[in-house]
Design a protein around this motif. Structure first.
Motif, PDB file in Angstrom:
ATOM      1  N   UNK A 132       7.750 -25.376  37.110  1.00 53.24           N
ATOM      2  CA  UNK A 132       8.957 -25.386  36.280  1.00 53.24           C
ATOM      3  C   UNK A 132       8.899 -26.462  35.199  1.00 53.24           C
ATOM      4  N   UNK A 133       9.205 -26.033  33.947  1.00 58.25           N
ATOM      5  CA  UNK A 133       9.249 -26.960  32.820  1.00 58.25           C
ATOM      6  C   UNK A 133       7.907 -27.235  32.175  1.00 58.25           C
ATOM      7  N   UNK A 134       6.823 -26.750  32.757  1.00 55.84           N
ATOM      8  CA  UNK A 134       5.494 -26.997  32.196  1.00 55.84           C
ATOM      9  C   UNK A 134       5.109 -25.890  31.213  1.00 55.84           C
ATOM     10  N   UNK A 135       4.184 -26.209  30.323  1.00 55.57           N
ATOM     11  CA  UNK A 135       3.680 -25.200  29.397  1.00 55.57           C
ATOM     12  C   UNK A 135       2.391 -24.611  29.961  1.00 55.57           C
ATOM     13  N   UNK A 136       2.268 -23.294  29.839  1.00 51.40           N
ATOM     14  CA  UNK A 136       1.083 -22.621  30.354  1.00 51.40           C
ATOM     15  C   UNK A 136       0.259 -22.081  29.183  1.00 51.40           C
ATOM     16  N   UNK A 137      -1.028 -22.329  29.242  1.00 56.98           N
ATOM     17  CA  UNK A 137      -1.976 -21.818  28.247  1.00 56.98           C
ATOM     18  C   UNK A 137      -3.094 -21.110  28.987  1.00 56.98           C
ATOM     19  N   UNK A 138      -3.491 -19.949  28.455  1.00 56.46           N
ATOM     20  CA  UNK A 138      -4.568 -19.171  29.086  1.00 56.46           C
ATOM     21  C   UNK A 138      -5.571 -18.759  28.014  1.00 56.46           C
ATOM     22  N   UNK A 139      -6.838 -19.034  28.272  1.00 52.29           N
ATOM     23  CA  UNK A 139      -7.915 -18.622  27.374  1.00 52.29           C
ATOM     24  C   UNK A 139      -8.910 -17.778  28.153  1.00 52.29           C
ATOM     25  N   UNK A 140      -9.559 -16.870  27.427  1.00 55.91           N
ATOM     26  CA  UNK A 140     -10.595 -16.025  28.034  1.00 55.91           C
ATOM     27  C   UNK A 140     -11.899 -16.248  27.281  1.00 55.91           C
ATOM     28  N   UNK A 141     -12.973 -16.503  28.018  1.00 59.11           N
ATOM     29  CA  UNK A 141     -14.290 -16.749  27.418  1.00 59.11           C
ATOM     30  C   UNK A 141     -15.245 -15.653  27.870  1.00 59.11           C
ATOM     31  N   UNK A 142     -15.890 -15.010  26.899  1.00 63.21           N
ATOM     32  CA  UNK A 142     -16.832 -13.933  27.188  1.00 63.21           C
ATOM     33  C   UNK A 142     -18.150 -14.522  27.680  1.00 63.21           C
ATOM     34  N   UNK A 143     -18.581 -14.107  28.856  1.00 58.79           N
ATOM     35  CA  UNK A 143     -19.757 -14.719  29.482  1.00 58.79           C
ATOM     36  C   UNK A 143     -21.014 -14.527  28.655  1.00 58.79           C
ATOM     37  N   UNK A 144     -21.206 -13.331  28.102  1.00 50.25           N
ATOM     38  CA  UNK A 144     -22.469 -13.027  27.420  1.00 50.25           C
ATOM     39  C   UNK A 144     -22.571 -13.656  26.042  1.00 50.25           C
ATOM     40  N   UNK A 145     -21.464 -13.669  25.280  1.00 47.94           N
ATOM     41  CA  UNK A 145     -21.517 -14.159  23.900  1.00 47.94           C
ATOM     42  C   UNK A 145     -20.934 -15.555  23.725  1.00 47.94           C
ATOM     43  N   UNK A 146     -20.044 -15.993  24.633  1.00 48.70           N
ATOM     44  CA  UNK A 146     -19.374 -17.274  24.468  1.00 48.70           C
ATOM     45  C   UNK A 146     -18.156 -17.208  23.568  1.00 48.70           C
ATOM     46  N   UNK A 147     -17.793 -16.024  23.069  1.00 46.15           N
ATOM     47  CA  UNK A 147     -16.614 -15.873  22.219  1.00 46.15           C
ATOM     48  C   UNK A 147     -15.357 -16.112  23.045  1.00 46.15           C
ATOM     49  N   UNK A 148     -14.391 -16.805  22.437  1.00 43.64           N
ATOM     50  CA  UNK A 148     -13.176 -17.204  23.141  1.00 43.64           C
ATOM     51  C   UNK A 148     -11.957 -16.510  22.557  1.00 43.64           C
ATOM     52  N   UNK A 149     -11.048 -16.066  23.430  1.00 40.68           N
ATOM     53  CA  UNK A 149      -9.790 -15.440  23.035  1.00 40.68           C
ATOM     54  C   UNK A 149      -8.631 -16.241  23.627  1.00 40.68           C
ATOM     55  N   UNK A 150      -7.581 -16.436  22.830  1.00 42.25           N
ATOM     56  CA  UNK A 150      -6.364 -17.060  23.347  1.00 42.25           C
ATOM     57  C   UNK A 150      -5.446 -15.971  23.880  1.00 42.25           C
ATOM     58  N   UNK A 151      -5.096 -16.062  25.150  1.00 45.34           N
ATOM     59  CA  UNK A 151      -4.251 -15.052  25.786  1.00 45.34           C
ATOM     60  C   UNK A 151      -2.790 -15.505  25.803  1.00 45.34           C
ATOM     61  N   UNK A 152      -2.549 -16.748  26.183  1.00 45.89           N
ATOM     62  CA  UNK A 152      -1.210 -17.341  26.154  1.00 45.89           C
ATOM     63  C   UNK A 152      -1.346 -18.701  25.476  1.00 45.89           C
TER      64      UNK A 152
END
Length: 324
Positions: A132-152
């Motif tokens: 409660x009250x905290x900020x949540x951040x979620x990132x996804x990293x592609x294993x093969x290429x290393x490309x990163x996506x911001x999900x939250x």
């Protein structure tokens, strides 16, 4: 990371590392002039102040020249999306535990297919007061290429999951990923690592998207969701295409970005982005706007549309070889 000289690295990927300028924009004469002006900065303060204005003017003029040269260049290929992490070997794992205690479980809301908008559900196992009250951040990293996506991107947790007194069903919409393979989803609370999971995105079908009619236009894409003008793509040649978007008002607000992946490849290129999708156009779609598109190589491509960082959908097209 792959070496540029290895087989299988496409020519357009190598060309992205080349300078976009036909010649060096900062000539030796310009560099010497800036050095000479800068060296005079040891004189009295009044002169130094005037000199800073002159040097600043020269630097600003140089920047304008560089920008003008950039704008004068022909429309080349899209911006290559560079990996932010090194490729790694992963295995699917939907839960995360620490010191023998399970902290979270992450599951996709359906078939986890690359290029398809996807819901995710995270079941957090600790009492709600931990989150409660905290900020949540979620990132996804592609294993093969290393490309990163911001999900939250830093959402604040203010209430439990609907119908629960815990955070056992934290739902995320529009969490699709652009490439097939393993993705590591990292969860941070107040910028501190909390846990992770590894999900495998399946390879989508590479059949061309269907065509349909909107108003008096032939459109290729997903009826009632996403489309572009059904106009041929020729490899290496830019052309103007109109976009059609449908959805809830909340889904269509924010920056629009289009990226593309080639069949058989592991990389992405960003085709273009605009700050907003504009206003609604009732006669054609909920949103309707033009863009210039260019695919660098012949073959089958999947063009993915993002609004405010969330995947809206994808369109599969074929880029033909140019006529000689």
């Amino acid at each position: 990371m792959k070496d540029d000289n290895q087989p299988g690295i496409p020519e357009w990927s190598r060309r992205m590392k080349e300078s976009p300028f036909l010649q060096e924009p900062f000539t030796e004469n310009l560099k010497e002039k800036i050095r000479s002006e800068t060296a005079k900065g040891t004189v009295r303060k009044k002169k130094a102040n005037r000199l800073r204005w002159r040097v600043g003017g020269i630097a600003a003029a140089a920047a304008l020249i560089v920008y003008a040269v950039w704008l004068a260049l022909p429309n080349q290929i899209g911006h290559l999306l560079i990996a932010t992490s090194d490729p790694v070997q992963l295995e699917q794992r939907t839960t995360y535990a620490r010191e023998g205690r399970e902290l979270l479980e992450m599951l996709p809301g359906g078939d986890f297919e690359a290029g398809t908008p996807q819901g995710l559900i995270i079941s957090f196992k600790e009492p709600f007061k931990v989150y409660e009250g905290k900020t949540i951040s979620i990132k996804a990293i592609h294993a093969e290429s290393g490309i990163e996506e911001t999900i939250v991107a830093g959402d604040k947790i203010t209430e439990p999951s609907s119908g629960y007194d815990t955070l056992s069903r934290y739902a995320i919409a529009g969490a699709g990923v652009p490439l097939s393979g393993y993705w590591r989803f990292t969860v941070e609370l107040d910028s501190v690592f909390y846990g992770d999971a590894v999900l495998k995105a399946t390879e989508p079908a590479w059949e061309e998207s269907q065509t349909f009619v909107s108003g008096s236009y032939s459109v290729r894409g997903i009826p009632g969701r996403l489309g572009v003008t059904d106009y041929p793509f020729v490899a290496g040649q830019a052309n103007k295409y109109m976009w059609w978007l449908w959805g809830e008002e909340s889904e269509l607000q924010g920056e629009f970005k289009a990226v593309a992946a080639k069949e058989g490849g592991t990389g992405l290129i960003e085709l273009f982005s605009i700050p907003s999708t504009g206003s609604s156009v009732a006669d054609y779609a909920d949103r309707y706007f033009p863009s210039s598109l260019m695919l660098p190589e012949a073959g089958r491509w999947r063009i993915m549309a993002y609004v405010d960082g969330k995947l809206l959908g994808s369109i599969t097209v074929t880029a033909e070889e140019p006529e000689e």
